[in-house]
Design an enzyme around this catalytic site. Structure first.
Site, PDB file in Angstrom:
ATOM      1  N   CYS A 265       0.877  -1.185   0.000  1.00 48.42           N
ATOM      2  CA  CYS A 265       0.000   0.000   0.000  1.00 48.42           C
ATOM      3  C   CYS A 265       0.905   1.222   0.000  1.00 48.42           C
ATOM      4  O   CYS A 265       1.119   1.857   1.031  1.00 48.42           O
ATOM      5  CB  CYS A 265      -0.907   0.010   1.217  1.00 48.42           C
ATOM      6  SG  CYS A 265      -1.792  -1.545   1.521  1.00 48.42           S
ATOM      7  N   CYS A 386      -0.836   4.173  11.134  1.00 49.36           N
ATOM      8  CA  CYS A 386      -0.647   5.469  11.790  1.00 49.36           C
ATOM      9  C   CYS A 386      -1.825   5.751  12.716  1.00 49.36           C
ATOM     10  O   CYS A 386      -2.357   6.861  12.764  1.00 49.36           O
ATOM     11  CB  CYS A 386      -0.462   6.589  10.764  1.00 49.36           C
ATOM     12  SG  CYS A 386      -1.792   6.718   9.554  1.00 49.36           S
TER      13      CYS A 386
END
Length: 451
Positions: A265, A386
């Site tokens: 990704c 994140c």
């Protein structure tokens, strides 16, 4: 167009058209002739209002007969801008904040300007009472720091009320700006230190204050950096913008030269290019993303940095690709996530609805399970996000390990990790980085080995 007018247009774009703040702000600033000071003021207004939207709406509701949810877009955006200046910007006098907002409103919708004037004057008269909130309750914390209530509930469930307050405060602070120097350009200098000194000197010449970051050789912290895309260091590929938490992902995977790496990704390309730099532009990094326009971003990133070992193509990480089975020495799964660790860089994340993120752990587990099949025996992979939510981090990894007995945690001790974190946290093979504890973006980094 003035700074306030630009801020209004950007906030309108975000509120009504659901545009991303950085894209909309960049567009309007590029079209403007504002100097750096006014550009900074426009940026301050946009992000200040975004970061405090729920708090500002609460203040407006206390001083207005009409509630925010019943106001038209132009009125509520103007009121938020005016209220933000009154409450948070000491450098703007109250009369200027009110008068300039009312003046702007007259040009947008003259009929509503008297209403905007009255509400802002009410707030100004009662300015000493605006911060009265119960910070020992979920409702009070959600209002004071402008988060959707479900987010605060989840943070409290995982961390308790006291730590949650610290986390929300840290996520509301202004983010630090970090640059990653391109390792591939270091050969032009006698030593890496000389390379860093060259970059710092050039930054200083451009009026940018920078400093080395202890523990991360390729990182430089800067106090501010306006119009980086026009800076020669950037255009010639010496530097990129990347937070240190994000740099640590590449350093933990730490692929050796001439290896074959898969980044599942990859957009916009920060981690793929970092891996290529770590490998000294040898071997191959296969860089995938599901969207064609994002693939183009990765390509332009590589071209700017002079990287040749990245092979970029479209690919859906959630779908198994049999051609990749057992082909890679290293795999990076930097999966889609709720983003709750980088709220201070993207304040819109504060207002995500729970239904938008509830299915993420299923997708994340699917990507991780596919990645496992692409890895050679003895190979290593990193799972990273994140976000600070355990449901997207260690819970996903534990579910994966329960169904994949040929994988184990791999130590992440060693440079640069042991220079930044206690070894006790690193020995587990994964690290949850908290903004409130570690003074950097919230991240989760886990290293797994196929045995």
């Amino acid at each position: 167009m003035s700074a306030r007018n630009i801020a209004y247009k950007v906030l309108f774009d975000i509120e009504k058209n659901k545009k991303y703040s950085n894209i909309s702000l960049d567009y309007y600033l590029k079209e403007s002739d504002l100097d750096d000071l006014q550009r900074g003021f426009a940026t301050e207004l946009v992000y200040g209002v975004l970061e405090n939207k729920i708090f500002l709406d609460g203040i407006i509701n206390r001083h207005s007969k009409i509630k925010v949810k019943k106001m038209q877009y132009s009125v509520k955006i103007s009121l938020r801008m005016g209220a933000y200046q009154l409450i948070f910007l000491d450098g703007v006098k109250d009369y200027a904040a009110i008068n300039e907002t009312v003046s702007m409103m007259k040009k947008i919708d003259k009929r509503s300007s008297n209403f905007v004037n009255a509400v802002l004057r009410n707030i100004s008269r009662n300015i000493d009472d605006v911060f009265e909130h119960d910070e020992n309750s979920i409702e009070g914390l959600a209002t004071r720091y402008s988060f959707e209530k479900w987010i605060v509930e989840r943070v409290v469930k995982e961390n308790g009320i006291e730590k949650t307050r610290d986390i929300l405060i840290s996520l509301s602070e202004k983010p630090k700006i970090y640059l990653r120097v391109n390792r591939l350009r270091s050969g032009e200098f006698p030593s890496f230190d000389d390379y860093l000194d060259f970059v710092l000197e050039r930054l200083s010449r451009d009026g940018i204050v920078g400093r080395k970051v202890e523990g991360i050789a390729e990182a430089i912290e800067v106090d501010s950096f306006k119009r980086i895309e026009k800076n020669e260091l950037f255009t010639k590929g010496y530097i990129s913008v990347q937070d240190i938490s994000s740099m640590l992902v590449g350093n933990v995977l730490n692929p050796s030269e001439n290896s074959v790496v898969l980044d599942l990704c990859s957009a916009p390309g920060g981690k793929s290019t970092h891996l290529a730099e770590i490998m000294n532009d040898t071997g191959k990094v296969v860089s995938h993303d599901i969207f064609e326009h994002k693939v183009k971003l990765v390509k332009s990133y590589c071209e700017r940095l002079g990287i040749n070992n990245v092979e970029i193509s479209l690919g859906d990480a959630s779908e198994f690709n049999p051609e990749y089975e057992g082909k890679f020495d290293y795999v990076l799964c930097d999966v889609p996530c709720s983003g709750m660790g980088i709220v201070r860089r993207k304040p819109e994340i504060k207002y995500k609805k729970e239904e938008d993120v509830v299915g993420l752990p299923i997708l994340q587990l699917q990507i991780l399970s596919n990645a496992a099949k692409y890895l050679k025996k003895g190979g290593s992979m990193v799972y990273s996000t994140c976000t600070i939510f355990d449901s997207e981090n260690i819970d996903v990894v534990q579910k994966f390990l329960n169904g994949n007995k040929d994988f184990v945690f791999e130590s992440i001790c060693g440079d640069p990790m042991t220079k930044l974190f206690e070894e006790e946290r690193l020995r587990k093979g994964y690290l949850k980085i908290m903004p409130s504890k570690d003074n950097m973006d919230g991240f989760f980094i886990c290293k797994l080995k196929k045995v």
